[in-house]
Design an enzyme around this catalytic site. Structure first.
Site, short mmCIF file in Angstrom:
data_model
loop_
_atom_site.label_atom_id
_atom_site.label_comp_id
_atom_site.label_asym_id
_atom_site.label_seq_id
_atom_site.Cartn_x
_atom_site.Cartn_y
_atom_site.Cartn_z
N ASP A 148 -2.64 6.36 -3.57
CA ASP A 148 -1.46 5.77 -2.95
C ASP A 148 -0.94 4.64 -3.82
O ASP A 148 -1.43 4.42 -4.94
CB ASP A 148 -1.76 5.30 -1.53
CG ASP A 148 -2.75 4.15 -1.47
OD1 ASP A 148 -3.50 3.96 -2.44
OD2 ASP A 148 -2.78 3.43 -0.45
N ASP A 178 -1.13 1.46 -4.01
CA ASP A 178 -1.99 0.39 -4.55
C ASP A 178 -3.35 0.89 -4.98
O ASP A 178 -4.23 0.11 -5.32
CB ASP A 178 -2.12 -0.77 -3.56
CG ASP A 178 -3.00 -0.45 -2.36
OD1 ASP A 178 -3.04 0.73 -1.96
OD2 ASP A 178 -3.62 -1.37 -1.81
N ASP A 224 -5.96 2.47 -3.49
CA ASP A 224 -7.23 2.41 -2.76
C ASP A 224 -7.47 3.61 -1.85
O ASP A 224 -8.51 3.71 -1.21
CB ASP A 224 -7.37 1.10 -1.97
CG ASP A 224 -6.31 0.92 -0.90
OD1 ASP A 224 -5.41 1.79 -0.78
OD2 ASP A 224 -6.35 -0.09 -0.18
N SER A 247 0.81 -1.21 0.00
CA SER A 247 0.00 0.00 0.00
C SER A 247 0.85 1.27 0.00
O SER A 247 1.60 1.52 -0.92
CB SER A 247 -0.96 -0.04 1.19
OG SER A 247 -1.90 0.98 1.14
#
Length: 446
Positions: free
Chosen positions: A241, A243, A245, A102
């Site tokens: 960000d 990833d 989400d 993430s």
């Protein structure tokens, strides 16, 4: 049961150190494969990843583990976490796995699991996988090994899905957007979504080299985006960000809007045309948001920190909207998980529908100052057993004289204790946060 590997957001750690080593990932793939095989006939799984250099190694080990357990593997390459959740459901697969840490730096990586319906894997299944890790790794005979293939059109499918969540009667024509993809998984997806809906898009953070994910870009570091928006005179800046989400938005003046403010904008616009059953937040959600929803007569409830817990609360109450101030926003009538691109489209929908700017739409939301201090602690540190920390917390609460609140919680992804103090005036809560942090640091060994 107590779990050794799965945290609030899957398995995560520094690459090369347990558990993020190739031998463990191989074992995890095999264990997860055997669990899936016990729940479905001819199971198949989708593997996606972000842009970290370690993703290649982890992908290969994970694929080998699944194949040895007899699970067919589909590989989609770099794709945002919510994109993997969508494709897992759309392709009628048994599970999806995202290789990502993430918003963490490139040295870290992790594994997030989704079930076949596109939701985060249930705690019970994660616990079952943990138990299976205690079994020595084996290998099916050749005729029962899983097969692997790549999906060539994964990015295009996800782009079309994101666009489908934006109202047909609206478009983004005339808008100039700066889109920051954090050199992460959305770098070849997000700009296309906004451009194909009509916006003029200037992209930054779209040159991943395996080492620069989240490096001075993205939702956790939006200052560069704010400068770009101001310098270009753009209408809005959108930061995701690593990833894809999380979402942070910047307005033309360079003001940065977090998840609480963006969730408010979405809810306010919807409440103007339909009944909103309720909104889920977390223990970190700003008190101003709770008070604003109270004035709107929209029910509000808090979950533990973590988007999986927000989602659990939403499903329990049958609510459609929820989120975290970190930028995870969940619109269950649009997707099964938090999605930075889709959340941005919902904010843009609110602006287009009302004809207002983001500053105008959120003008009546007066946020309380929050101070967050992360204190490094040993793994497994039990702060509740230390009287000095409890005393510092009590004294801080007393000093604010009922004008604020204090929250201490361990991070679910790194060895820190988060100290959050919210209230007024600013100098009082900063002093309170530092006094508690000093007590924590001392109790944890300096």
């Amino acid at each position: 049961m107590s779990r050794s590997y799965f945290g609030t957001d899957g398995v995560r750690g520094t690459v090369g150190q347990p558990p993020m080593t190739p031998d463990f990932v191989l074992r995890l793939g095999y264990a997860a494969g055997k669990v899936l095989a016990g729940h479905a006939e001819n199971p198949s799984v989708l593997i996606g990843k972000d842009t970290r250099i370690s993703g290649y190694m982890i992908e290969a080990a994970l694929e080998a583990g699944f194949s040895a357990a007899g699970v067919d593997v589909l590989l989609c390459g770099p794709l945002p976490t919510p994109g993997v959740a969508y494709l897992t459901r759309a392709l009628r697969l048994n599970a999806g796995v995202v290789i990502s840490a993430s918003h963490n730096p490139y040295e870290d990586n992790g594994l997030k699991f989704f079930s076949g319906d596109g939701f985060k894997l249930a705690d019970s299944i994660e616990s079952e996988i943990e138990r299976a890790l205690d079994t020595p790794i084996g290998c099916n005979e050749s005729k029962n090994l899983g097969r692997a293939r790549r999906i060539d059109d994964a990015q295009g499918r996800y782009v079309e899905f994101c666009k489908s969540t934006f109202p047909n009667e609206l478009d983004l024509k005339g808008l100039e957007l700066v889109v920051d993809c954090a050199h992460g998984a959305a770098y070849h997806v997000a700009p296309h979504v906004f451009h194909e809906l009509g916006a003029e898009v200037y992209s930054i953070g779209v040159s991943p080299d395996g080492l620069n994910i989240n490096d001075h870009h993205g939702a956790t570091k939006p200052q560069k985006l704010a400068s770009e928006v101001r310098d270009r005179g753009a209408d809005l800046g959108i930061a995701l960000d690593g990833d894809g989400d999380r979402l942070v938005v910047v307005d033309p003046q360079g003001a940065i809007y977090d998840g609480d403010q963006l969730l408010y904008a979405i809810v306010k616009q919807r409440a103007g045309r339909e009944k909103v059953a309720g909104v889920a937040g977390t223990l970190m959600t700003n008190l101003a948001l709770e008070q604003a929803f109270g004035r709107m007569q929209v029910p509000f409830a808090r979950s533990a920190v973590g988007d999986r817990y927000v989602l659990e609360l939403m499903r329990e109450k049958k609510w459609l909207l929820g989120g975290e101030n970190s930028g995870h926003i969940i619109c269950l009538d649009r997707h099964t998980t938090g999605d930075g691109i889709i959340s941005a489209l919902q904010v843009l929908c609110a602006l287009r529908s009302t004809g207002q700017s983001l500053a105008e739409l959120t003008a009546d939301l007066r946020m309380f100052p929050q101070v967050l201090v992360n204190v490094k602690v040993p793994r497994g540190f039990d702060w509740k057993r230390h009287a000095a920390i409890s005393q510092a917390q009590t004294e801080a609460e007393r000093s604010m004289n009922g004008r604020g609140r204090v929250l201490l919680r361990p991070s679910g992804t790194e060895p820190v204790l988060r100290v959050m103090v919210e209230g007024e005036p600013r100098d009082a809560i900063e002093s309170a946060a530092q006094s508690i942090a000093a007590a924590v640091s001392k109790a944890a060994g300096g």
